[in-house]
Design a protein around this motif. Structure first.
Motif, PDB file in Angstrom:
ATOM      1  N   ASP A 174      19.589 111.726  91.403  1.00 57.54           N
ATOM      2  CA  ASP A 174      18.377 111.962  92.200  1.00 57.54           C
ATOM      3  C   ASP A 174      18.644 111.685  93.676  1.00 57.54           C
ATOM      4  OD1 ASP A 174      17.012 112.681  89.934  1.00 57.54           O
ATOM      5  OD2 ASP A 174      15.962 110.761  89.704  1.00 57.54           O
ATOM      6  N   LEU A 175      19.358 110.608  93.967  1.00 57.78           N
ATOM      7  CA  LEU A 175      19.673 110.282  95.362  1.00 57.78           C
ATOM      8  C   LEU A 175      20.485 111.398  96.013  1.00 57.78           C
ATOM      9  CD1 LEU A 175      20.647 106.484  95.161  1.00 57.78           C
ATOM     10  CD2 LEU A 175      18.654 107.460  96.329  1.00 57.78           C
ATOM     11  N   GLY A 176      21.351 112.025  95.237  1.00 62.69           N
ATOM     12  CA  GLY A 176      22.198 113.086  95.769  1.00 62.69           C
ATOM     13  C   GLY A 176      21.578 114.458  95.690  1.00 62.69           C
ATOM     14  N   GLY A 177      20.351 114.558  95.176  1.00 58.86           N
ATOM     15  CA  GLY A 177      19.711 115.853  95.029  1.00 58.86           C
ATOM     16  C   GLY A 177      20.410 116.725  94.009  1.00 58.86           C
ATOM     17  N   LEU A 178      20.954 116.107  92.966  1.00 59.63           N
ATOM     18  CA  LEU A 178      21.743 116.808  91.964  1.00 59.63           C
ATOM     19  C   LEU A 178      21.065 116.734  90.595  1.00 59.63           C
ATOM     20  CD1 LEU A 178      25.191 115.265  92.932  1.00 59.63           C
ATOM     21  CD2 LEU A 178      24.434 117.591  93.467  1.00 59.63           C
ATOM     22  N   ALA A 179      21.299 117.741  89.779  1.00 60.89           N
ATOM     23  CA  ALA A 179      20.910 117.672  88.371  1.00 60.89           C
ATOM     24  C   ALA A 179      22.027 116.982  87.597  1.00 60.89           C
ATOM     25  CB  ALA A 179      20.691 119.080  87.817  1.00 60.89           C
ATOM     26  N   LEU A 180      21.700 116.390  86.461  1.00 65.46           N
ATOM     27  CA  LEU A 180      22.736 115.742  85.647  1.00 65.46           C
ATOM     28  C   LEU A 180      23.797 116.749  85.222  1.00 65.46           C
ATOM     29  CD1 LEU A 180      20.661 113.314  83.384  1.00 65.46           C
ATOM     30  CD2 LEU A 180      22.141 112.726  85.309  1.00 65.46           C
ATOM     31  N   THR A 181      23.399 117.982  85.005  1.00 63.64           N
ATOM     32  CA  THR A 181      24.382 118.996  84.624  1.00 63.64           C
ATOM     33  C   THR A 181      25.385 119.276  85.743  1.00 63.64           C
ATOM     34  OG1 THR A 181      22.760 120.680  85.267  1.00 63.64           O
ATOM     35  CG2 THR A 181      22.893 120.120  82.929  1.00 63.64           C
ATOM     36  N   ASP A 182      25.013 118.964  86.988  1.00 68.16           N
ATOM     37  CA  ASP A 182      25.929 119.177  88.109  1.00 68.16           C
ATOM     38  C   ASP A 182      27.085 118.179  88.117  1.00 68.16           C
ATOM     39  OD1 ASP A 182      24.348 121.257  89.157  1.00 68.16           O
ATOM     40  OD2 ASP A 182      23.122 119.857  90.332  1.00 68.16           O
ATOM     41  N   VAL A 183      26.896 117.037  87.460  1.00 69.41           N
ATOM     42  CA  VAL A 183      27.913 115.969  87.532  1.00 69.41           C
ATOM     43  C   VAL A 183      28.598 115.732  86.192  1.00 69.41           C
ATOM     44  CG1 VAL A 183      26.855 114.829  89.507  1.00 69.41           C
ATOM     45  CG2 VAL A 183      26.105 114.208  87.201  1.00 69.41           C
ATOM     46  N   GLU A 184      28.442 116.669  85.260  1.00 66.47           N
ATOM     47  CA  GLU A 184      29.069 116.510  83.944  1.00 66.47           C
ATOM     48  C   GLU A 184      30.588 116.545  84.020  1.00 66.47           C
ATOM     49  OE1 GLU A 184      25.578 118.398  81.064  1.00 66.47           O
ATOM     50  OE2 GLU A 184      27.155 119.696  81.858  1.00 66.47           O
ATOM     51  N   GLY A 185      31.146 117.144  85.044  1.00 66.11           N
ATOM     52  CA  GLY A 185      32.590 117.172  85.202  1.00 66.11           C
ATOM     53  C   GLY A 185      33.122 116.014  86.018  1.00 66.11           C
ATOM     54  N   THR A 186      32.239 115.062  86.365  1.00 66.02           N
ATOM     55  CA  THR A 186      32.638 113.926  87.198  1.00 66.02           C
ATOM     56  C   THR A 186      32.391 112.597  86.506  1.00 66.02           C
ATOM     57  OG1 THR A 186      32.067 115.220  89.178  1.00 66.02           O
ATOM     58  CG2 THR A 186      32.344 112.843  89.456  1.00 66.02           C
ATOM     59  N   TRP A 187      31.185 112.392  85.987  1.00 64.28           N
ATOM     60  CA  TRP A 187      30.819 111.120  85.359  1.00 64.28           C
ATOM     61  C   TRP A 187      30.734 111.272  83.844  1.00 64.28           C
ATOM     62  CZ3 TRP A 187      26.115 110.949  89.122  1.00 64.28           C
ATOM     63  CH2 TRP A 187      26.566 110.624  90.416  1.00 64.28           C
ATOM     64  N   ASN A 188      30.837 110.138  83.139  1.00 65.63           N
ATOM     65  CA  ASN A 188      30.800 110.207  81.668  1.00 65.63           C
ATOM     66  C   ASN A 188      29.385 110.351  81.113  1.00 65.63           C
ATOM     67  OD1 ASN A 188      29.629 107.489  80.906  1.00 65.63           O
ATOM     68  ND2 ASN A 188      31.436 106.747  81.996  1.00 65.63           N
ATOM     69  N   LEU A 189      28.363 110.080  81.940  1.00 65.42           N
ATOM     70  CA  LEU A 189      26.960 110.274  81.577  1.00 65.42           C
ATOM     71  C   LEU A 189      26.556 109.556  80.296  1.00 65.42           C
ATOM     72  CD1 LEU A 189      26.285 113.984  82.611  1.00 65.42           C
ATOM     73  CD2 LEU A 189      25.735 111.879  83.836  1.00 65.42           C
ATOM     74  N   GLY A 190      27.255 108.494  79.959  1.00 62.81           N
ATOM     75  CA  GLY A 190      26.861 107.676  78.810  1.00 62.81           C
ATOM     76  C   GLY A 190      27.785 107.745  77.630  1.00 62.81           C
ATOM     77  N   ILE A 191      28.824 108.589  77.689  1.00 66.71           N
ATOM     78  CA  ILE A 191      29.796 108.697  76.595  1.00 66.71           C
ATOM     79  C   ILE A 191      31.166 108.285  77.131  1.00 66.71           C
ATOM     80  CG2 ILE A 191      30.954 110.215  74.956  1.00 66.71           C
ATOM     81  CD1 ILE A 191      28.471 111.959  74.908  1.00 66.71           C
ATOM     82  N   GLY A 192      31.675 107.161  76.654  1.00 64.02           N
ATOM     83  CA  GLY A 192      32.959 106.672  77.142  1.00 64.02           C
ATOM     84  C   GLY A 192      34.142 107.084  76.297  1.00 64.02           C
ATOM     85  N   MET A 193      33.880 107.415  75.053  1.00 67.97           N
ATOM     86  CA  MET A 193      34.944 107.824  74.127  1.00 67.97           C
ATOM     87  C   MET A 193      34.321 108.778  73.122  1.00 67.97           C
ATOM     88  SD  MET A 193      38.312 106.941  73.529  1.00 67.97           S
ATOM     89  CE  MET A 193      38.607 105.224  73.953  1.00 67.97           C
ATOM     90  N   LEU A 194      35.127 109.718  72.632  1.00 68.42           N
ATOM     91  CA  LEU A 194      34.696 110.636  71.580  1.00 68.42           C
ATOM     92  C   LEU A 194      35.677 110.547  70.417  1.00 68.42           C
ATOM     93  CD1 LEU A 194      33.912 113.557  73.985  1.00 68.42           C
ATOM     94  CD2 LEU A 194      32.219 112.636  72.400  1.00 68.42           C
ATOM     95  N   ALA A 195      35.166 110.573  69.207  1.00 67.64           N
ATOM     96  CA  ALA A 195      36.002 110.530  68.010  1.00 67.64           C
ATOM     97  C   ALA A 195      35.741 111.772  67.171  1.00 67.64           C
ATOM     98  CB  ALA A 195      35.698 109.275  67.191  1.00 67.64           C
TER      99      ALA A 195
END
Length: 370
Positions: free
Chosen positions: A287-308
């Protein structure tokens, strides 16, 4: 006569004091397989520790903490970045099914402040102890003129071992496998150049309180990287361990690219955003950056640190075991045939591999839960 090296800005005596302050925390990570103690030119590890294995394969990893260190400097809080380092390095080793053996660290700084160095290394040592990794050595280098007096960088490397027939990876993945998400603790140690840009453009300081985060912004950002190694090794050693086919550490590149790296060519996974709610820190920053969460999916983990990626018949038991060990886990997708998907363009949202690996295809679909 004054020491000319000290006059040039390098205080070797301060370096020696730092070593004395950190010796106890380092020693706490040592097992009988560690030889020689602290202070040698090389860390020594008795290879007989793996002599009983049938076909041991060594696994190695190296990484750093990145610009998250700038936030530690801003708050003068240095006791968490050591855990970040271990998480970034050692959790890459467990991805192939390997148990860590030993680790070394490297700190470059503009000026050695013994207490600060000991605080950093104390965090490394504590995380090493929690992951069963021996901290066998390291280096603190003073770089006056190259780094400002209070600047530093932190990196490390580790070695682990796994039986050849227990290696995890794309060759084990099957159509119909379940993809489990393992919750992150926050941003971990990726994407902080974007974080710092957003905060600077918003005119905020890391000490500013953010109501949605329940405290200062910097404290939320410094939440240490979650460590997965001990919990995943416990699962792999259990009766359900054979059901684990591949693991992916969600670091630089985000969720889709990192999962694609561990899928075979021809496989595809559509990850359902509706299965989880990203933590408040991600929404605040976006929100501070004026971005949607989908805009940062290639940068931040958004709550998932590992996948099995696991056999479907084992998914519930593996998720339950991880949850009992303190790692929230949930199903987020299923592996399917992706032959036609691979002919689709990136404009359709599909990501294929990363970092030189041409793996399977992954995309995120739907809308995040609120």
């Amino acid at each position: 006569m004054p020491d000319p090296y000290a006059a040039s800005g390098v205080d070797t005596a301060a370096g020696d004091r730092a070593v004395e302050l950190m010796k106890r925390s380092i020693a706490a990570t040592h097992t009988p397989a560690v030889l020689g103690g602290v202070g040698g030119f090389a860390g020594l590890f008795d290879a007989r520790a793996i002599a009983g294995m049938r076909s041991p394969v060594l696994a190695s990893s190296t990484d750093g903490v990145g610009t998250k260190i700038e936030i530690a400097r801003a708050l003068d809080k240095h006791d968490t970045v050591g855990q970040d380092l271990v998480g970034m390095v050692v959790d890459d080793i467990v991805v192939v099914g390997a148990a860590p053996l030993f680790m070394t660290d490297y700190i470059a700084c503009g000026r050695v402040v013994p207490e600060r160095i000991a605080e950093i290394v104390g965090g490394v040592a504590d995380a090493c102890r929690r992951t069963g990794t021996a901290l066998v050595g390291g280096e603190t280098a003073e770089h006056p003129g190259l780094l400002a007096p209070d600047e530093y960088d932190l990196a490390g490397a580790a070695v682990g071992v796994v039986e050849a027939d227990a290696l995890l990876g794309p060759d084990r993945v099957r159509t119909g496998d379940t993809v489990l998400a393992l919750a992150s603790s926050g941003l971990h140690s990726n994407g902080f150049s974007l974080v710092r840009r957003i905060v600077a453009d918003a005119g905020l300081a890391f000490t500013d309180r953010i109501d949605e985060l329940g405290g200062p912004l910097g404290e939320a950002l410094l939440t240490p990287t979650r460590l997965y190694t001990a919990e995943l090794l416990e699962v792999l050693d259990s009766a359900d361990g054979a059901g684990v086919h591949a693991l992916s550490h969600v670091t630089g590149g985000g969720i889709a690219a990192n999962l694609a790296r561990v899928l075979p060519d021809g496989a595809a996974v559509a990850l359902e955003r509706a299965t989880w709610t990203p933590a408040p820190v991600f929404r605040v920053l976006a929100d501070l950056g004026g971005l949607a969460l989908t805009d940062v999916e290639g940068t931040w983990n958004l709550g998932i640190g590992m996948l099995a990626v696991v056999a479907p018949e084992s998914a519930s038991a593996i998720a339950a075991r991880l949850a009992s060990l303190g790692v929230p886990t949930w199903p987020v997708g299923t592996v399917s045939e992706g032959t036609t998907i691979h002919r689709a363009s990136a404009e359709d949202g599909w990501v294929r591999g990363a970092k030189g690996v041409d793996g399977g295809a992954v995309r995120l679909s739907g809308t995040y839960a609120t």
